[in-house]
Design an enzyme around this catalytic site. Structure first.
Site, PDB file in Angstrom:
ATOM      1  N   LYS A   1      41.549  77.941   7.553  1.00 30.83           N
ATOM      2  CA  LYS A   1      42.240  77.752   9.040  1.00 30.83           C
ATOM      3  C   LYS A   1      42.288  76.140   9.230  1.00 30.83           C
ATOM      4  O   LYS A   1      42.839  75.708   9.993  1.00 30.83           O
ATOM      5  CB  LYS A   1      41.811  78.634  10.034  1.00 30.83           C
ATOM      6  CG  LYS A   1      40.339  78.618  10.250  1.00 30.83           C
ATOM      7  CD  LYS A   1      39.830  77.376  11.192  1.00 30.83           C
ATOM      8  CE  LYS A   1      38.404  77.410  11.168  1.00 30.83           C
ATOM      9  NZ  LYS A   1      37.891  76.293  11.972  1.00 30.83           N
TER      10      LYS A   1
ATOM     11  N   TYR B   1      27.079  65.018  19.637  1.00 28.07           N
ATOM     12  CA  TYR B   1      27.830  66.192  19.240  1.00 28.07           C
ATOM     13  C   TYR B   1      28.192  67.027  20.587  1.00 28.07           C
ATOM     14  O   TYR B   1      29.318  67.556  20.489  1.00 28.07           O
ATOM     15  CB  TYR B   1      27.046  66.885  18.301  1.00 28.07           C
ATOM     16  CG  TYR B   1      26.722  66.185  16.912  1.00 28.07           C
ATOM     17  CD1 TYR B   1      27.846  66.470  15.978  1.00 28.07           C
ATOM     18  CD2 TYR B   1      25.520  65.705  16.805  1.00 28.07           C
ATOM     19  CE1 TYR B   1      27.551  65.676  14.773  1.00 28.07           C
ATOM     20  CE2 TYR B   1      25.411  65.131  15.523  1.00 28.07           C
ATOM     21  CZ  TYR B   1      26.422  65.061  14.492  1.00 28.07           C
ATOM     22  OH  TYR B   1      26.005  64.416  13.242  1.00 28.07           O
TER      23      TYR B   1
ATOM     24  N   TRP C   1      27.793  72.695  16.100  1.00 29.63           N
ATOM     25  CA  TRP C   1      27.601  74.182  16.171  1.00 29.63           C
ATOM     26  C   TRP C   1      26.429  74.603  16.010  1.00 29.63           C
ATOM     27  O   TRP C   1      25.909  75.597  16.553  1.00 29.63           O
ATOM     28  CB  TRP C   1      28.608  74.569  15.038  1.00 29.63           C
ATOM     29  CG  TRP C   1      28.977  76.161  14.943  1.00 29.63           C
ATOM     30  CD1 TRP C   1      29.031  76.852  14.039  1.00 29.63           C
ATOM     31  CD2 TRP C   1      29.153  77.078  16.293  1.00 29.63           C
ATOM     32  NE1 TRP C   1      29.320  78.233  14.442  1.00 29.63           N
ATOM     33  CE2 TRP C   1      29.343  78.180  15.593  1.00 29.63           C
ATOM     34  CE3 TRP C   1      29.144  76.889  17.469  1.00 29.63           C
ATOM     35  CZ2 TRP C   1      29.510  79.467  16.602  1.00 29.63           C
ATOM     36  CZ3 TRP C   1      29.481  77.912  18.460  1.00 29.63           C
ATOM     37  CH2 TRP C   1      29.740  79.136  17.669  1.00 29.63           C
TER      38      TRP C   1
ATOM     39  N   SER D   1      38.769  71.022  18.764  1.00 32.70           N
ATOM     40  CA  SER D   1      38.783  71.239  17.301  1.00 32.70           C
ATOM     41  C   SER D   1      38.906  69.693  16.710  1.00 32.70           C
ATOM     42  O   SER D   1      39.921  69.001  16.932  1.00 32.70           O
ATOM     43  CB  SER D   1      40.018  71.984  16.803  1.00 32.70           C
ATOM     44  OG  SER D   1      40.418  71.746  15.611  1.00 32.70           O
TER      45      SER D   1
ATOM     46  N   LYS E   1      32.200  76.262   7.526  1.00 29.05           N
ATOM     47  CA  LYS E   1      33.454  76.628   7.203  1.00 29.05           C
ATOM     48  C   LYS E   1      34.092  75.750   6.592  1.00 29.05           C
ATOM     49  O   LYS E   1      35.039  74.680   6.752  1.00 29.05           O
ATOM     50  CB  LYS E   1      34.386  76.522   8.846  1.00 29.05           C
ATOM     51  CG  LYS E   1      33.794  77.944   9.631  1.00 29.05           C
ATOM     52  CD  LYS E   1      34.551  77.908  10.890  1.00 29.05           C
ATOM     53  CE  LYS E   1      34.075  78.862  11.847  1.00 29.05           C
ATOM     54  NZ  LYS E   1      34.906  79.190  13.221  1.00 29.05           N
TER      55      LYS E   1
ATOM     56  N   ASN F   1      39.561  68.846  13.718  1.00 37.71           N
ATOM     57  CA  ASN F   1      40.572  68.868  12.701  1.00 37.71           C
ATOM     58  C   ASN F   1      41.927  69.004  13.533  1.00 37.71           C
ATOM     59  O   ASN F   1      42.704  68.015  12.974  1.00 37.71           O
ATOM     60  CB  ASN F   1      40.469  70.466  11.824  1.00 37.71           C
ATOM     61  CG  ASN F   1      39.477  70.485  10.894  1.00 37.71           C
ATOM     62  OD1 ASN F   1      39.246  69.970   9.830  1.00 37.71           O
ATOM     63  ND2 ASN F   1      38.374  71.423  11.432  1.00 37.71           N
TER      64      ASN F   1
ATOM     65  N   GLY G   1      24.204  69.559  13.944  1.00 36.37           N
ATOM     66  CA  GLY G   1      25.603  69.332  14.617  1.00 36.37           C
ATOM     67  C   GLY G   1      25.963  69.936  15.742  1.00 36.37           C
ATOM     68  O   GLY G   1      24.831  70.568  16.555  1.00 36.37           O
TER      69      GLY G   1
ATOM     70  N   GLY H   1      20.319  72.063  10.398  1.00 40.43           N
ATOM     71  CA  GLY H   1      21.573  71.305  10.775  1.00 40.43           C
ATOM     72  C   GLY H   1      21.592  71.355  12.155  1.00 40.43           C
ATOM     73  O   GLY H   1      21.710  72.350  12.981  1.00 40.43           O
TER      74      GLY H   1
ATOM     75  N   SER I   1      35.379  79.921  17.830  1.00 41.70           N
ATOM     76  CA  SER I   1      34.260  79.391  18.594  1.00 41.70           C
ATOM     77  C   SER I   1      34.094  78.112  18.589  1.00 41.70           C
ATOM     78  O   SER I   1      33.270  77.626  17.704  1.00 41.70           O
ATOM     79  CB  SER I   1      33.026  80.050  17.790  1.00 41.70           C
ATOM     80  OG  SER I   1      32.943  80.212  16.517  1.00 41.70           O
TER      81      SER I   1
END
Length: 338
Positions: free
Chosen positions: A196, A50, A13, A259, A110, A261, A11, A9, A143
């Protein structure tokens, strides 16, 4: 000791964690399904979609061939969106079978699997045969990749039922700007990291509406209370939610414009349609799928989650943001604790 590490992966992160491990002196290879991204990482040492403006270590190598990336790896990090974790883990199981290899596994996703509500360690455990995995761990906490790129002091947790495995990954990742703690409560750490994102969506929505710090503090406090209630009903340690994977992760994702989100919620608060928000982001918004899963989990367990219910209603077009907030504020009075 130098280890060979495969990262699945690429991305924001995944590529950042791969870079940390490379900087720490390990031999790291990263897998991506996208040949253009692989070429960019190998030749330009960037990942502009990214992490704009960040230059990766020239020792980090990328490939579209999962088998080539995993071959000889002591450790494998899976860090793909939760909704494709099962598919990627299935491919990894095939690769490990062909290689007859048994690396230590760790994930950094997550989210929760839709419909099954399974945590990612459960998905991995179901998908990868026990003879091809030495252990399963998760890395999580407050993070943002952009902050790590700036070398902001960052603290995270590695959780596993096998504390020796958690300590192993702790040593692999630790450096002078990235500090790692261990935790044996993998249920709490995974659920904290997933749930979260719902609060981050709600926080962005409030900001998009123009609400200030009072509303933000109320949301974060009561949001943490309800996601911890749900997690405890599934076996999590409530103390985990006072730590990095609880209050720490809520703070960073509910206050940071890095973030995705929060940014998605901000656009919703400005009145943009959900489909438009998703198209604008260009990256997976884990909180959208997680809100659906958490809503269904709450219905099954009888855990009260009014903020999650409100976000679920807004995302499904059942209520406007204004109506959802009004309902939350006019709920029957009750005790804060007990």
């Amino acid at each position: 000791m130098t280890e060979k590490i495969a990262v699945l992966g690429a991305g924001s992160w995944g590529s950042m964690l791969a870079n940390i491990l490379t900087e720490n002196g390990h031999e790291v290879r990263i897998w991506s399904y996208n040949p253009d991204q692989v070429q960019e990482l190998n030749e330009q040492h960037t990942n502009e979609k990214y992490l704009k403006g960040f230059r990766f270590s020239e020792r980090l190598r990328a490939d579209t061939d999962m088998k080539a990336v995993v071959q000889g790896a002591d450790d494998v990090l899976l860090i793909v969106p939760s909704q494709v974790t099962r598919a990627v883990a299935t491919d990894l199981n095939q690769v490990l079978t062909e290689l007859n290899s048994k690396p230590a596994l760790i994930h950094g996703s997550k989210g929760l699997e839709q419909h099954t509500f399974k945590r990612m360690s459960e998905v991995i455990e179901e998908t990868i045969a026990s003879q091809y995995r030495a252990s399963i761990s998760v890395i999580s906490g407050p993070s943002q990749a952009e902050g790590v790129a700036r070398k902001d002091p960052t603290l995270v947790t590695v959780a596993s039922e096998d504390l020796q495995a958690a300590r192993h990954f702790q040593q692999l990742f630790m450096n002078n700007y990235f500090r790692v703690y261990t935790n044996h409560d993998i249920i709490g750490v995974e659920l904290g990291g997933a749930l979260k994102n719902i609060i981050a969506l709600a926080a962005g929505t409030l900001a998009g509406l123009g609400y200030g710090d009072n509303a933000k503090a109320a949301l974060m406090t009561r949001g943490l209370a309800e996601i911890s209630r749900l997690a405890v009903s599934y076996g999590a340690n409530p103390l985990t939610f006072l730590g990095l994977s609880g209050v720490g992760d809520v703070i960073v994702t509910a206050t940071s414009q890095d973030s995705r989100n929060w940014r998605a919620g901000y656009q919703l608060g400005q009145g943009k349609a959900l489909e438009t928000v998703i198209n604008n982001m260009g990256m997976v918004i884990e909180g959208i799928a997680t809100s659906q899963a958490a809503y269904e989990m709450a219905q099954l367990t009888g855990v009260e989650m009014p903020i999650t219910e409100a976000i679920h209603a807004v995302l499904n077009g059942e209520e406007t943001v204004a109506v959802a907030i009004q309902k939350l504020m006019t709920r029957e009075g009750r005790a804060e604790i007990g």
